[in-house]
Design a protein around this motif. Structure first.
Motif, PDB file in Angstrom:
ATOM      1  N   GLU A  80      17.281  42.709  44.120  1.00 60.78           N
ATOM      2  CA  GLU A  80      16.739  42.612  42.663  1.00 60.78           C
ATOM      3  C   GLU A  80      16.816  41.591  41.815  1.00 60.78           C
ATOM      4  O   GLU A  80      17.745  40.922  41.985  1.00 60.78           O
ATOM      5  CB  GLU A  80      17.286  44.215  42.176  1.00 60.78           C
ATOM      6  CG  GLU A  80      16.905  45.394  42.852  1.00 60.78           C
ATOM      7  CD  GLU A  80      15.729  45.896  42.809  1.00 60.78           C
ATOM      8  OE1 GLU A  80      14.685  45.219  41.946  1.00 60.78           O
ATOM      9  OE2 GLU A  80      15.200  46.916  43.525  1.00 60.78           O
ATOM     10  N   MET A  84      17.817  43.604  34.081  1.00 60.10           N
ATOM     11  CA  MET A  84      16.814  44.568  34.574  1.00 60.10           C
ATOM     12  C   MET A  84      16.878  45.648  33.440  1.00 60.10           C
ATOM     13  O   MET A  84      17.895  46.483  33.069  1.00 60.10           O
ATOM     14  CB  MET A  84      17.041  45.408  35.911  1.00 60.10           C
ATOM     15  CG  MET A  84      16.093  46.158  36.125  1.00 60.10           C
ATOM     16  SD  MET A  84      16.554  47.319  37.679  1.00 60.10           S
ATOM     17  CE  MET A  84      16.290  45.943  38.878  1.00 60.10           C
ATOM     18  N   HIS A 142      10.788  45.569  37.327  1.00 54.86           N
ATOM     19  CA  HIS A 142      11.061  44.663  38.417  1.00 54.86           C
ATOM     20  C   HIS A 142      10.120  44.298  39.251  1.00 54.86           C
ATOM     21  O   HIS A 142       9.912  44.031  40.534  1.00 54.86           O
ATOM     22  CB  HIS A 142      12.198  45.647  39.348  1.00 54.86           C
ATOM     23  CG  HIS A 142      11.439  46.579  40.343  1.00 54.86           C
ATOM     24  ND1 HIS A 142      10.949  46.355  41.409  1.00 54.86           N
ATOM     25  CD2 HIS A 142      10.904  48.011  40.126  1.00 54.86           C
ATOM     26  CE1 HIS A 142      10.325  47.259  42.160  1.00 54.86           C
ATOM     27  NE2 HIS A 142      10.268  48.403  40.882  1.00 54.86           N
TER      28      HIS A 142
END
Length: 379
Positions: A80, A84, A142
């Motif tokens: 990832e 975020m 994302h």
């Protein structure tokens, strides 16, 4: 005179600062982000792209916490990008519209689900299945927004969002706005496979996993006239399932509850986000019964079926389903409001500690059934 000069200078500096932030049209935003895998939520200032001719800007009122948010924060589904800001269950008010916008006006309720863009011209998009876009759907967070300078998308645990009107969902003014946000993921994710399976009055339907997705699936199946059995691993949810209208509750850890269930169901919807015995549920289907799968566990903990399972169980159908297209999501929301179908939610304040606590409760199975963050409480 000196005081007046000081005030004038201060106002000039403030104006210059505001111009520096907005002279490129970008929209200042603030929210809560994690800065590393399995990190804690902290305040985060960032910006959204400018409101384009076909865009709307939404001031976010409520943001739901989905189990998939946890999977992304914890990198359960692969690498990832951090920081975020999660959140793909978003409900709010329109505060700005582009010059070409026709479906929304300032003051309307509007929502955003799991995706905010797609190519719009591939076979999937032309059949209102943007989630399967051949060029890749653009995720609400994302993701990489290839239509806006390849910026990294950030989600709904924030105060505002800019989105193309074609990917926004109209929320009726009479909707219970505090409960709407989870419909935009949990709602559509359970609604879509039930519709794909053609569930109708009198069908015997099983819902496996009685969490955020499962309790929505129960409500939709019952609204269609199905006889619903709920499967879970604890006794704690039995009373809730019966209260929602289920005709039977099965604790799969109790062998007595499982007796006599083989070849009894027309359709089973699996929302389980962990490893489980898929073959057991296949055996519970009638011939030509259907097994729809929407629960996606961590890759390291994935259940499976073998070729032998598929062959020896005969004409039973297994299919997966990923959210729903924009058209079907709007259909689901309108249906939900019309039939008073909403998630059961616990509303929490918008601060890092509250969100961290909610995540832990989701991990521990202590939420009934969806957390929703009141973004208006963010300081």
């Amino acid at each position: 005179m000196k005081t007046k000069m000081i005030l004038t200078t201060a106002l000039t500096l403030i104006t210059m600062s505001m111009f520096a932030q907005n002279n490129d049209g970008r929209i200042p935003a603030k929210g809560f982000a994690v800065f590393e895998e399995k990190g804690h939520f902290q305040p985060y200032n960032f910006s959204r792209h400018a409101v384009g001719d076909n865009d709307i800007q939404i001031d976010i009122l409520y943001a739901g916490i989905c189990h998939s948010d946890l999977h992304h924060v914890f990198a359960d589904w692969g690498a990832e990008e951090y920081p975020m800001v999660p959140g793909h269950e978003i409900a709010g008010r329109v505060v700005a519209v582009g010059k070409n916008v026709t479906r929304f006006k300032v003051g309307d309720y509007a929502g955003i689900g799991c995706m905010i863009g797609s190519c719009r011209h591939c076979d999937a998009c032309e059949h209102d299945l943007e989630q399967y876009c051949e060029e890749g759907a653009i995720m609400t967070y994302h993701g990489i927004d290839r239509f806006n300078d390849n910026e990294h998308t950030q989600g709904g645990y924030s105060d505002t969002y800019v989105v193309a009107e074609d990917f926004a969902i109209r929320i009726p003014e009479n909707a219970d706005i505090a409960k709407v946000a989870p419909l935009l993921c949990a709602g559509i994710t359970s609604y879509s496979p039930i519709m794909q399976a053609g569930v109708k009055s009198g069908d015997k339907v099983g819902i496996t996993g009685f969490g955020g997705l499962g309790h929505m699936g129960v409500q939709y199946a019952i609204s269609l006239g199905a006889e619903v059995t709920v499967f879970d691993i604890t006794e704690e949810k039995r009373e809730d399932a019966m209260r929602m209208g289920a005709s039977r509750y099965v604790n799969v850890n109790n062998p007595e509850d499982l007796k006599g269930l083989d070849r009894t169901f027309d359709f089973i919807l699996s929302t389980i986000p962990a490893k489980y015995d898929m073959t057991m549920y296949m055996k519970m289907l009638k011939l030509n019964g259907q097994f729809g799968i929407v629960g996606l566990p961590a890759f390291r903990n994935m259940p499976s079926l073998t070729v032998a399972d598929l062959i020896f169980q005969g004409p039973r159908k297994v299919f997966g389903s990923q959210i729903g297209g924009i058209k079907e999501t709007q259909e689901m929301l309108d249906y939900s409001v019309e039939h008073n179908i909403y998630p059961e939610v616990e509303v929490i304040k918008a601060n890092g500690e509250e969100i961290d606590k909610a995540y832990q409760n989701v991990l521990d199975g202590k939420v009934k059934f969806r957390y929703v963050i009141d973004m208006r409480t963010m300081k």
